[in-house]
Design a protein around this motif. Sequence first.
Motif, PDB file in Angstrom:
ATOM      1  N   ILE A  45      25.100  30.796  -2.791  1.00 17.12           N
ATOM      2  CA  ILE A  45      25.944  31.815  -1.930  1.00 17.12           C
ATOM      3  C   ILE A  45      25.648  33.461  -2.267  1.00 17.12           C
ATOM      4  CG2 ILE A  45      28.453  32.474  -1.394  1.00 17.12           C
ATOM      5  CD1 ILE A  45      29.214  29.460  -1.835  1.00 17.12           C
ATOM      6  N   PRO A  49      24.454  35.611   1.261  1.00 15.83           N
ATOM      7  CA  PRO A  49      25.764  35.444   1.538  1.00 15.83           C
ATOM      8  C   PRO A  49      25.999  35.566   3.249  1.00 15.83           C
ATOM      9  CG  PRO A  49      25.165  37.652   0.832  1.00 15.83           C
ATOM     10  CD  PRO A  49      23.932  36.588   0.351  1.00 15.83           C
ATOM     11  N   GLN A  53      28.008  32.081   3.018  1.00 13.43           N
ATOM     12  CA  GLN A  53      29.400  32.533   3.023  1.00 13.43           C
ATOM     13  C   GLN A  53      30.165  32.851   4.143  1.00 13.43           C
ATOM     14  OE1 GLN A  53      30.012  35.538  -0.078  1.00 13.43           O
ATOM     15  NE2 GLN A  53      32.283  35.975   0.609  1.00 13.43           N
TER      16      GLN A  53
END
Length: 664
Positions: A45, A49, A53
């Motif tokens: 993550i 990201p 995420q």
Amino acid sequence: MIKRWNILPDAGEAAKELADALGVSDVLARLLWNRGIKTADAAKIFLDPEHRQEFYDPFRMKGMQVATDRIVRAIQNGEHITIYGDYDVDGMTASSTLFHCLRALGVAAENVDIYIPDRFREGYGFNAAALAKIAERADLLVSVDCGISCAAEVASVAGRLDIVVTDHHIPGKDLPSCIAVVNPHQTDDAYPDKNLAGVGVAFKLCDALSRTLTGKPWNKGLELVALGTVADVVPLTGENRKIVRMGLHRMASTENTGLAALIAVAEKDAKHISTEAVGFHLAPRLNAAGRMESAMLGVRLLTTNDKSEAEELAEHLDALNRERQSVERDILAKAEEQLAGTDMNELPAIVVAGEGWHPGVIGIVASRLVEKYYKPVILLSIDGETAKGSCRSIERLHMHDALAACKEHLLRFGGHAQAAGLSLATKNIDAFRKAFCDYAAAHLTPDDYVPEANIEFEMHPASVTLDLIDEIAQLEPYGEGNPLPLFGVKDVRGTDARQIGSEGQHLKFAITSRANSVDMLWWSHGSLASLVNAEPLDLVYRPAVNEWQGRRMVQGFIDSVRPAASARIFPDRTTLVNIYKFLLGKQQLGEKLTLDPWRLTQDYARLTHQRIPLYTMKAGLQIFSELHILVASFDEDQYHIEVPKEKMNLDASETWRRGQEKAQ
């Protein structure tokens, strides 16, 4: 300035297991571990990201539903909405972000405006006079990046103006009594990420409005959200990391006319905008508006769709920034004049004041002095019978606590651990200076005045490869909570050290091993070329890529330097006597004793035919200063030897005593 090394703990086998699970190098795994990323899932993550995420549901933030409902009603009923922001980059970008969202959601141009208070006349946050005027034209006020501490001001327009407060600063005991307060730091707020900047909270409000009115999340304008997030120096972890990573990528093709003009005037390549470019090139030009003239100039730039207007505003901000730099240099020079002849080793803190110093610039100058001397600094701008100050601290002194201890001398103060502001009567400056310096002396030890360099681990620059640098780049963007990696190397000698730059102000030298040679750059230290060529050193550096004429080569940027262990020789009594005789001899010949320790070390070797390390000379000068044998003359940066009337008592020097304790 020599820094104390703080080498982060070695994760050992745990880091190797993380490297195997991710299929990355041990170096990257150790860097992830040092940032608290200790599982493969968390690392995936963190490294990606944008895709791994998800943004959190904005309605998990306390007050968001009520705030959204009221703003939606205002939109649907054609009510007038005023956005009330702050005069820093976070406030400008937050105001502009919400403005663009409201316009995209159908609010007519005549039904929305932005108000930014004047930094000097109105100060930070709400003020009752401004709210009263806004109440005459607006039905709803929505704050961004301010308002959480303005309960009294909100009460002053109760029944005349509906207010929604969005903020990210820590709430006090009394919250504003208004339609809604949106702040992830509120008690019992369930929002998972507490580190959003003011523009981040505004972005979540835009997301909630878009979801309510269109059924789709809001993902526009992340360039502005990233700009404000980086400028406000909030941790670049969690949602902030995703915001900044996506926002920096989008700057290459930004549709924001003003931001594109700002990037152009800063002469930055939009395809390679980094957090460093934001922090040192884009944000200062926006901040110059609020510091030198009006923050509304920055808001106008970020909200205009007119290319000509954007270019004109960007050029104006660029000019204001140059003016700010000129004013900054002038104030810095005047502050240094006041400190000339002062024994900085004896000074526990720095408090300097000047008539008419620009209040919008003194905070930057205070930061410059902290960088140079690593002491708590307060700069005061005197305006008649009152003075306003900006305060910057070092890690081990809590500035707000220090000011609270001196409050009997102040009219008002406020701030945080590392930065604060104050005002006081001009006649109380001397008393305040003494009280503040006494507090610093009582709460700081000699070790507290030595800055730390946080080092990931030791790695020779010659062992760094281009592939490794490209792999480490996955950690970007760097910032608070995710620092740029620094490495250490001990006992190396530089070769071919030379001054570079238009005025020879920078230093370039090579570090070699059997297999490789790497160029190292040290900004603003060109005068130390002969030192690098002469003595073994310990270096703290960051690796980087030098691209020149299609070639990519490894290079290093120096963070700090200290003498290697082989050169850190504490002077014994005989050496101190020799240094004393050398200094006294120069004085008797009528030579000016300017305490450039490296020049004195070279002169010592030339005149005595004995070479001592720079460290030894600096320790000797410090001891003589503490014994009041080496005394500053206040006419210039000049010193003279006071011949002691009695035999020197070395135990009266704290540096000598500590040296003996370490030796034992």
